[in-house]
Design a protein around this motif. Sequence first.
Motif, PDB file in Angstrom:
ATOM      1  N   TYR A 101       3.960   0.998 -11.558  1.00  0.00           N
ATOM      2  CA  TYR A 101       4.403   0.780 -12.931  1.00  0.00           C
ATOM      3  C   TYR A 101       5.517  -0.271 -12.976  1.00  0.00           C
ATOM      4  O   TYR A 101       5.516  -1.159 -13.829  1.00  0.00           O
ATOM      5  CB  TYR A 101       4.895   2.100 -13.531  1.00  0.00           C
ATOM      6  CG  TYR A 101       5.393   1.949 -14.943  1.00  0.00           C
ATOM      7  CD1 TYR A 101       4.504   1.912 -16.013  1.00  0.00           C
ATOM      8  CD2 TYR A 101       6.747   1.808 -15.222  1.00  0.00           C
ATOM      9  CE1 TYR A 101       4.947   1.745 -17.305  1.00  0.00           C
ATOM     10  CE2 TYR A 101       7.208   1.638 -16.512  1.00  0.00           C
ATOM     11  CZ  TYR A 101       6.296   1.617 -17.550  1.00  0.00           C
ATOM     12  OH  TYR A 101       6.739   1.438 -18.828  1.00  0.00           O
ATOM     13  N   ASN A 102       6.452  -0.148 -12.051  1.00  0.00           N
ATOM     14  CA  ASN A 102       7.583  -1.076 -12.055  1.00  0.00           C
ATOM     15  C   ASN A 102       7.148  -2.516 -11.794  1.00  0.00           C
ATOM     16  O   ASN A 102       7.752  -3.451 -12.297  1.00  0.00           O
ATOM     17  CB  ASN A 102       8.633  -0.650 -11.027  1.00  0.00           C
ATOM     18  CG  ASN A 102       9.463   0.507 -11.540  1.00  0.00           C
ATOM     19  OD1 ASN A 102       9.571   0.702 -12.743  1.00  0.00           O
ATOM     20  ND2 ASN A 102      10.016   1.287 -10.635  1.00  0.00           N
ATOM     21  N   ARG A 103       6.093  -2.666 -10.988  1.00  0.00           N
ATOM     22  CA  ARG A 103       5.585  -4.025 -10.750  1.00  0.00           C
ATOM     23  C   ARG A 103       5.116  -4.643 -12.066  1.00  0.00           C
ATOM     24  O   ARG A 103       5.384  -5.808 -12.359  1.00  0.00           O
ATOM     25  CB  ARG A 103       4.453  -3.997  -9.732  1.00  0.00           C
ATOM     26  CG  ARG A 103       4.955  -4.125  -8.296  1.00  0.00           C
ATOM     27  CD  ARG A 103       3.811  -4.424  -7.356  1.00  0.00           C
ATOM     28  NE  ARG A 103       3.040  -3.234  -7.050  1.00  0.00           N
ATOM     29  CZ  ARG A 103       3.312  -2.415  -6.048  1.00  0.00           C
ATOM     30  NH1 ARG A 103       4.315  -2.665  -5.253  1.00  0.00           N
ATOM     31  NH2 ARG A 103       2.578  -1.347  -5.832  1.00  0.00           N
ATOM     32  N   ALA A 104       4.398  -3.824 -12.844  1.00  0.00           N
ATOM     33  CA  ALA A 104       3.923  -4.317 -14.143  1.00  0.00           C
ATOM     34  C   ALA A 104       5.094  -4.598 -15.070  1.00  0.00           C
ATOM     35  O   ALA A 104       5.151  -5.629 -15.751  1.00  0.00           O
ATOM     36  CB  ALA A 104       2.983  -3.279 -14.767  1.00  0.00           C
ATOM     37  N   ALA A 115      -3.164  -2.897 -16.186  1.00  0.00           N
ATOM     38  CA  ALA A 115      -4.547  -2.419 -16.075  1.00  0.00           C
ATOM     39  C   ALA A 115      -4.769  -1.746 -14.719  1.00  0.00           C
ATOM     40  O   ALA A 115      -5.432  -0.684 -14.641  1.00  0.00           O
ATOM     41  CB  ALA A 115      -5.513  -3.589 -16.259  1.00  0.00           C
ATOM     42  N   ALA A 116      -4.193  -2.319 -13.682  1.00  0.00           N
ATOM     43  CA  ALA A 116      -4.336  -1.724 -12.344  1.00  0.00           C
ATOM     44  C   ALA A 116      -3.662  -0.359 -12.291  1.00  0.00           C
ATOM     45  O   ALA A 116      -4.188   0.591 -11.695  1.00  0.00           O
ATOM     46  CB  ALA A 116      -3.721  -2.655 -11.301  1.00  0.00           C
ATOM     47  N   TYR A 117      -2.499  -0.242 -12.937  1.00  0.00           N
ATOM     48  CA  TYR A 117      -1.800   1.051 -12.963  1.00  0.00           C
ATOM     49  C   TYR A 117      -2.665   2.104 -13.657  1.00  0.00           C
ATOM     50  O   TYR A 117      -2.837   3.220 -13.154  1.00  0.00           O
ATOM     51  CB  TYR A 117      -0.457   0.907 -13.691  1.00  0.00           C
ATOM     52  CG  TYR A 117       0.190   2.240 -13.980  1.00  0.00           C
ATOM     53  CD1 TYR A 117       1.027   2.850 -13.045  1.00  0.00           C
ATOM     54  CD2 TYR A 117      -0.057   2.923 -15.162  1.00  0.00           C
ATOM     55  CE1 TYR A 117       1.589   4.089 -13.293  1.00  0.00           C
ATOM     56  CE2 TYR A 117       0.495   4.163 -15.413  1.00  0.00           C
ATOM     57  CZ  TYR A 117       1.321   4.737 -14.477  1.00  0.00           C
ATOM     58  OH  TYR A 117       1.861   5.978 -14.726  1.00  0.00           O
ATOM     59  N   LEU A 118      -3.219   1.718 -14.821  1.00  0.00           N
ATOM     60  CA  LEU A 118      -4.005   2.690 -15.597  1.00  0.00           C
ATOM     61  C   LEU A 118      -5.271   3.095 -14.850  1.00  0.00           C
ATOM     62  O   LEU A 118      -5.741   4.232 -14.976  1.00  0.00           O
ATOM     63  CB  LEU A 118      -4.356   2.095 -16.969  1.00  0.00           C
ATOM     64  CG  LEU A 118      -3.163   1.963 -17.915  1.00  0.00           C
ATOM     65  CD1 LEU A 118      -3.511   1.087 -19.105  1.00  0.00           C
ATOM     66  CD2 LEU A 118      -2.701   3.337 -18.385  1.00  0.00           C
ATOM     67  N   GLU A 119      -5.802   2.172 -14.068  1.00  0.00           N
ATOM     68  CA  GLU A 119      -7.002   2.492 -13.299  1.00  0.00           C
ATOM     69  C   GLU A 119      -6.649   3.397 -12.108  1.00  0.00           C
ATOM     70  O   GLU A 119      -7.359   4.357 -11.808  1.00  0.00           O
ATOM     71  CB  GLU A 119      -7.644   1.204 -12.800  1.00  0.00           C
ATOM     72  CG  GLU A 119      -9.035   1.416 -12.231  1.00  0.00           C
ATOM     73  CD  GLU A 119      -9.636   0.122 -11.739  1.00  0.00           C
ATOM     74  OE1 GLU A 119      -9.154  -0.950 -12.146  1.00  0.00           O
ATOM     75  OE2 GLU A 119     -10.580   0.188 -10.943  1.00  0.00           O
ATOM     76  N   ALA A 120      -5.516   3.100 -11.469  1.00  0.00           N
ATOM     77  CA  ALA A 120      -5.129   3.878 -10.290  1.00  0.00           C
ATOM     78  C   ALA A 120      -4.592   5.255 -10.663  1.00  0.00           C
ATOM     79  O   ALA A 120      -4.734   6.207  -9.914  1.00  0.00           O
ATOM     80  CB  ALA A 120      -4.086   3.099  -9.487  1.00  0.00           C
ATOM     81  N   GLN A 151       6.361   8.177  -6.021  1.00  0.00           N
ATOM     82  CA  GLN A 151       6.951   6.895  -5.613  1.00  0.00           C
ATOM     83  C   GLN A 151       5.939   5.765  -5.776  1.00  0.00           C
ATOM     84  O   GLN A 151       6.256   4.711  -6.328  1.00  0.00           O
ATOM     85  CB  GLN A 151       7.398   7.008  -4.151  1.00  0.00           C
ATOM     86  CG  GLN A 151       8.139   5.801  -3.617  1.00  0.00           C
ATOM     87  CD  GLN A 151       9.532   5.696  -4.208  1.00  0.00           C
ATOM     88  OE1 GLN A 151      10.080   6.683  -4.668  1.00  0.00           O
ATOM     89  NE2 GLN A 151      10.063   4.497  -4.232  1.00  0.00           N
ATOM     90  N   ALA A 152       4.702   6.019  -5.299  1.00  0.00           N
ATOM     91  CA  ALA A 152       3.668   4.983  -5.378  1.00  0.00           C
ATOM     92  C   ALA A 152       3.353   4.667  -6.836  1.00  0.00           C
ATOM     93  O   ALA A 152       3.194   3.498  -7.217  1.00  0.00           O
ATOM     94  CB  ALA A 152       2.414   5.452  -4.647  1.00  0.00           C
TER      95      ALA A 152
END
Lengths: 180, 285
Positions: free
Chosen positions: B172-175, B192-197, B166-167
């Motif tokens: 991803y959906n935010r991006a 970028a934040a998604y790929l880092e997280a 879910q998180a």
Amino acid sequence: MTNVVPFPTPPRQAEELDLGALFDAHGAWLLRVTERLCGRRDLAEDLVQEIFLVAWKRRHEIEDMQGIRTWLYRVAVNVVRHRHRSENRYGNVLARFKHLLWGTTSGADVSLERYQRGQQVHDIIAKLSPKQREVFVLYELEELEGAEIAAILDISVNTVWSRLRLARAAFKTHWEEVSP
Amino acid sequence: MNEPRRLREDPELRQAFEDERLALGPHDLAALRARVVAGSPVPATPSGPRWPTLVGISGLTAALVSVALWAILPSGPVIPPPQSTPAPPVLLVGEPRMPTRVAVPGVDTEDPVEPDLPAPAPVVAPVEVGTVQAPEPVETVETPAVPEPAPVDHGLRMTAPRADLQAELEDYNRALDAASASRWSEARERYAAYLEAWPSGRLRDEAQLGLLGALVRSDRPGEAESLATRLLADPALARRAEDIRLLRAEALVELDRCDDALAVLEDVRRSARVTAVRNACRRKR
């Protein structure tokens, strides 16, 4: 002569429905018809996602993959109807998001004139009543047969033709207003 | 009744119905497929007044209930909890608590009427509403050390993985939402934040492509070109090579490297975007 009773086919198992394969086969046209029915480009993807969610929940109703196209059409119509009802209940969101309807032109080689003409068709369809719009989109744009539309909408074929006649009259009236 | 002729067969409307298709889309089918397969939640109806209304009604209800309780309940002085706990009555297991019957010498215990004599220690003081009652003392009995009880199985073993999924999908959906709304700088940061997280996330491929697109559209052609080169070398993204080449060509045009851009496009199928890149190169020349 003995009548041979066919062995009943086992019900489809939940795991048998491959959502990825189902999307590959039907995702693109569902996106197209949903956008035409709801009149909102920005909403079409969410509605398609909802359609596949319904397909997953009701996967046991899918008896054979032959008739799945009609079944998906029916789900699409119902999902769009439900969304329209929700929007009417909580205010006319459509009017507030008018500027998002079908967005702006994308392809560089698409002439502006042709794009605008296509946009006019969409705008007129959006003005039809929901029932007329369903029949008009399915017959004139999706090019389905009358009997199939009747099965999708759960109405008689004669009702399909009467709604289509009214929808065409309304469409032509609006078209004459906007076309040069 | 025979099927009526379709409107698109009408010479006046034929062109209009052909052009209707041009006004459809574009949609990111790959991202939508990822959302469908991952089973990410469908966004709710954008109903503006709904949540404020609900919050307002629930807040008003809570306030009315609070006022009503305040008016109904007796407003006696609040007795602070006793500092020293009196000697508690020792209750045996199985002893009935209600009604409290006390054996007093000289009084017939079979009499159903409560005795007038004051009850000794076991009498429980009546509890007043609105006062704080001291916790009931517990008889301390030496018990052997009990091992920690095993965790109760509530049938919720999937809680943690689902929460993760879910998180991840929310990130991803935010991006994706930012990209869909053409907020390219925000989309770039969110991808970028998604790929880092989520370095090994389920939507990593889509996110990398999304980041590439956001870089191209947020005037970062240099970074886009280097990312595209790296992605083209990734065998996991081989099936998306055409999309990556196209984005790389668009970045190269921005870098005034039209010859390289046209060379990149040689293996890309003809489309409106390819034509746009070629036209841009022609204009630059």
